[in-house]
Design an enzyme around this catalytic site. Structure first.
Site, mmCIF file in Angstrom:
data_model
loop_
_atom_site.group_PDB
_atom_site.id
_atom_site.type_symbol
_atom_site.label_atom_id
_atom_site.label_comp_id
_atom_site.label_asym_id
_atom_site.label_seq_id
_atom_site.Cartn_x
_atom_site.Cartn_y
_atom_site.Cartn_z
ATOM 1 N N SER A 247 -19.518 -36.014 -76.861
ATOM 2 C CA SER A 247 -20.784 -35.583 -76.261
ATOM 3 C C SER A 247 -21.146 -34.147 -76.601
ATOM 4 O O SER A 247 -22.333 -33.810 -76.674
ATOM 5 C CB SER A 247 -20.727 -35.757 -74.738
ATOM 6 O OG SER A 247 -20.545 -37.118 -74.400
ATOM 7 N N HIS A 312 -20.824 -31.496 -72.260
ATOM 8 C CA HIS A 312 -22.222 -31.841 -72.499
ATOM 9 C C HIS A 312 -23.097 -30.590 -72.474
ATOM 10 O O HIS A 312 -23.927 -30.379 -73.372
ATOM 11 C CB HIS A 312 -22.722 -32.809 -71.420
ATOM 12 C CG HIS A 312 -21.995 -34.116 -71.347
ATOM 13 N ND1 HIS A 312 -20.688 -34.221 -70.927
ATOM 14 C CD2 HIS A 312 -22.407 -35.381 -71.628
ATOM 15 C CE1 HIS A 312 -20.321 -35.490 -70.946
ATOM 16 N NE2 HIS A 312 -21.334 -36.220 -71.371
#
EC number: 3.4.21.105
Length: 373
Positions: A247, A312
């Protein structure tokens, strides 16, 4: 045409007898037509634009060589901007008789590039070799690793809850910080089929077109910078948590592309761009929310902390800073830009701080980390 043959032809025709470094645009255009030189129409149009940026209607020889050899040049960008009126006004959407692959190249040009002159330049100079192998290879490797661990653990969703999962040599775990490769290899492991599917879809839909336009080196640098920033950020802000999934790299690519679209909103010609922007933001936010939920409210009993969501956010920051600088520099050398060096300095400073933090801070702060599996 290579540099030596171009120089030889110019010398034979005595286009620059006084060695001034400039060539008349009309003279060179006549030479192109009379000798049937392999110069595509888009490059010839850009030569005219280069000439219009010069008060004497001449082309600088060095800029000509850079154009022929498809080199990135900031002076070329300025010349194109000044002479833009000389470029053809017909868009690539009007090109008739294109094959399937060239239509895909045209689609990529309109998806990624904000200016018509850049789209023309990319469309006519694009070659299918080398193909965009980096994003495809990373995605394939992630799928293979997931299938291997899924078959081994007999678990395809929420794999991190299996006691054997964290024993993988690829997972980043705070107890194995000395094994430096884990700060990158965690990108091949995923929580489950849902996270892998989300990341693989974005890597193929956004990463592959970006790699086609900006090249393997730039996009691989951006992706790996997001991955490394993700694990290092977790080691600083969420010291007890492991990390899995690609991610960090995915959010670096997506946030860079979305930021580039927003900053060039009027020039982007991709269809339904507002709707697609909203859907992308909703999907990315939902994935972050899901990661936060799994981190703090695990639905199943677990032997230790679940993977962190900070990768993220770190990837998104890398995308907005380093990624946006890369995507806004399609036909420019990065080393010629002051902003690029500022971004590199900031990223290097972060890396040094994170390294010192991982070496000294855990012991100084007395951080209680779960025992390594």
């Amino acid at each position: 045409m290579d540099r030596s043959s171009l120089l030889q032809l110019i010398q034979e025709q005595q286009l620059d007898p006084e060695n001034t470094g400039f060539i008349g645009a009309d003279t060179f255009t006549g030479l192109v037509h009379s000798h049937e030189l392999p110069l595509d129409p888009a490059k010839l149009d850009m030569l005219v634009a280069l000439a219009q940026s010069n008060d004497r209607g001449q082309v600088c020889y060095q800029e000509l060589v850079d154009l022929i050899s498809s080199k990135r040049s900031s002076s070329f960008k300025r010349a194109i901007a000044n002479g833009q009126r000389a470029l053809p006004q017909d868009g690539l959407l009007d090109e008739p008789g294109l094959g399937v692959y060239k239509r895909f190249v045209r689609y990529v040009a309109y998806e990624i590039l904000p200016r018509e002159v850049d789209r023309h330049w990319y469309f006519y100079r694009h070659r299918s070799c080398p193909p965009p192998v980096f994003m495809a290879s990373v995605t394939l490797a992630q799928i293979i690793v997931f299938l291997c661990y899924g078959a081994r653990l007999n678990k395809w969703v929420l794999q991190t809850y299996h006691p054997e999962y964290m024993k993988s040599p690829l997972v980043y775990h705070p107890g194995h910080r000395a094994r430096a490769w884990r700060f990158l290899t965690y990108m091949f492991m995923h929580v489950g089929l849902e996270q892998l599917g989300f990341n693989a879809l974005l890597q193929l839909m956004i990463g592959v077109p970006l790699e086609m336009v900006h090249g393997l080196l730039r996009i691989s640098l951006l992706y790996l910078a997001g991955v490394l920033a993700g694990s290092l950020t977790v080691s600083i802000t969420d010291m007890r948590a492991p990390v899995v999934g690609g991610s960090g790299g995915v959010y670096a690519l997506c946030s860079a592309h979305l930021a580039n679209v927003v900053m060039n909103w009027a020039g982007m010609r991709c269809p339904y761009k507002l709707l697609r922007m909203v859907l992308a933001l909703v999907c990315m936010s939902s994935e972050v929310g899901r990661a936060v939920w799994l981190r703090f409210s695990p639905p199943l009993p677990a032997s230790g902390p679940q993977p962190s969501f900070m990768a993220h956010l770190a990837g998104a920051v890398v995308g907005v800073s380093m990624g946006l600088t890369i995507l806004r520099s399609y036909e420019e050398r990065l080393r010629d830009q002051c902003g690029w060096w500022v971004v590199l300095l900031a990223y290097g400073t972060f890396l040094l701080f994170a390294i010192f933090w991982n070496v000294f801070a855990y012991d100084l702060l007395g951080a209680h980390i779960p025992p390594p599996p």
